[in-house]
Design a protein around this motif. Structure first.
Motif, PDB file in Angstrom:
ATOM      1  N   SER A 226     -17.125 -23.297  17.697  1.00  0.00           N
ATOM      2  CA  SER A 226     -16.624 -25.177  18.035  1.00  0.00           C
ATOM      3  C   SER A 226     -16.978 -26.048  16.244  1.00  0.00           C
ATOM      4  O   SER A 226     -16.218 -26.519  16.254  1.00  0.00           O
ATOM      5  CB  SER A 226     -17.344 -25.434  19.440  1.00  0.00           C
ATOM      6  N   ILE A 257     -13.529 -27.086  24.179  1.00  0.00           N
ATOM      7  CA  ILE A 257     -13.816 -26.064  23.456  1.00  0.00           C
ATOM      8  C   ILE A 257     -15.237 -27.308  22.238  1.00  0.00           C
ATOM      9  O   ILE A 257     -15.638 -26.924  22.011  1.00  0.00           O
ATOM     10  CB  ILE A 257     -13.537 -25.769  22.570  1.00  0.00           C
ATOM     11  N   ARG A 258     -13.728 -29.003  22.150  1.00  0.00           N
ATOM     12  CA  ARG A 258     -14.840 -29.571  21.378  1.00  0.00           C
ATOM     13  C   ARG A 258     -15.906 -30.588  21.544  1.00  0.00           C
ATOM     14  O   ARG A 258     -16.987 -30.045  20.979  1.00  0.00           O
ATOM     15  CB  ARG A 258     -13.604 -30.272  20.928  1.00  0.00           C
ATOM     16  N   TYR A 263     -19.463 -23.412  23.314  1.00  0.00           N
ATOM     17  CA  TYR A 263     -18.253 -22.483  24.061  1.00  0.00           C
ATOM     18  C   TYR A 263     -17.962 -20.792  23.461  1.00  0.00           C
ATOM     19  O   TYR A 263     -17.016 -21.685  22.468  1.00  0.00           O
ATOM     20  CB  TYR A 263     -16.720 -23.503  24.330  1.00  0.00           C
TER      21      TYR A 263
END
Length: 333
Positions: A226, A257-258, A263
């Motif tokens: 990320s 994801i952000r 992640y």
């Protein structure tokens, strides 16, 4: 993924709307049209179509889905191919755009298309495919909708012969079936870097990219996927929306994801971001390493991706057409 090519029976797609390759009189026909009428219920669907009174080529109308899993059927007559080129291409593009506009107005979140006008209407399959992908990709850059391009078999799907030949040759030259080299996901990143530098895979390519030094890479080994992705987005001067749209990634997944430092995406998702950001081969490998992946010459998927990066061709939908042709996973999520 916002645009996905699938091999399936369109009447069995679980989506909000499916598109019927209709005729202008909206009567039951053959091919896809006949299959949709039969699956939806011939009498009910024909009665609904008769009430609409027809539809001109390039336009679109909507009915209920009746016995289908889809809530709606959007009917659009594509053009009959007569060799007039630009006029027919414009009408075909309008069929796709008008169908998606109608779906969007009815709050559809997903829609499935056949490859319009390529059956008895005779539109050249290669050109029809490019028009379809161009129209759909332009639309989903501006709207959030899942769009499926459904083909029944490979005979109804065609990429350019020159491109197919070039990729086939590249695979023959670079694919090594018996010498699989892979690395466990989650292994120590420094070990991955050392193994990759020692291996023959992509070694010549790596050495050519002197502008991205080993020192830079060693300093960034502790970054998560990320963090590395967001840094690349900033470096390339792109917005989040532009990035996930170009990557053929769903907005909800990008948000995960952000917001999730740890992640770990699938490999095809990670590569999709590399394509969206137009990363070099070196940068792509660095991004993959943060998720525990690398490239292997024993993977046709990897070799095809390498081909496009080497050619500086970052059109993700064209890449997916080729991956589909070679029975490989598609980029995006």
């Amino acid at each position: 993924m916002p645009l996905e090519i699938v091999r399936h029976d369109i009447t069995k797609m679980t989506v909000d709307a499916i598109v019927n390759a209709a005729n202008t009189s909206l009567k039951m026909g053959g091919g896809v049209c006949g299959a949709i009428f039969q699956a939806a219920g011939i009498q009910e669907l024909q009665r609904a179509c008769d009430q609409l009174g027809g539809c001109r080529a390039g336009e679109a109308v909507i009915t209920n889905g009746f016995q289908l899993d889809a809530k709606f059927i959007i009917h659009t007559p594509g053009p009959i191919w007569n060799g007039e080129g630009n006029k027919e291409a414009a009408l075909l593009k309008s069929s796709y755009i008008n169908a998606m506009d109608l779906a969007y107005k009815h709050q559809c979140e997903s829609i499935a298309f056949p490859l319009l006008s390529t059956g008895i209407y005779g539109f050249p399959k290669e050109e029809a495919l490019q028009i379809a992908v161009s129209a759909i990709s332009s639309f989903i850059l501006q709207h959030d909708m899942l769009v499926y391009l459904v083909v029944f078999d490979k005979n109804s799907f065609s990429i350019g012969k020159k491109l197919f030949s070039s990729i086939h040759q590249y695979i023959d030259e670079h694919y090594v079936e018996d010498a699989e080299i892979s690395y466990p996901r989650k292994m120590d990143e420094r070990y991955i870097l050392e193994q990759k530098l020692d291996s023959e895979i992509f070694q010549e390519d790596l050495l050519k990219e002197a502008d991205y030094s080993l020192v830079d890479r060693l300093e960034q080994l502790e970054e998560s996927f990320s963090e590395r992705l967001l840094r690349f987005i900033d470096q390339k001067g792109m917005t989040d929306v532009e990035t996930y749209k170009r990557a053929n990634i769903d907005r909800k997944l990008f948000s995960k994801i952000r917001n999730g430092v740890n992640y770990t995406p699938t490999k095809k998702t990670a590569i999709a971001f590399a394509i969206a950001l137009q990363l070099t081969l070196m940068e792509t490998l660095d991004l993959l390493n943060t998720a525990g992946y690398t490239f292997s010459r024993s993977s046709k998927f990897d070799v095809i991706i390498e081909f496009f990066i080497q050619q500086a061709n970052y059109n993700i939908h064209e890449i997916n057409q080729v991956l589909f042709t070679f029975d490989q996973p598609l980029l995006g999520a």
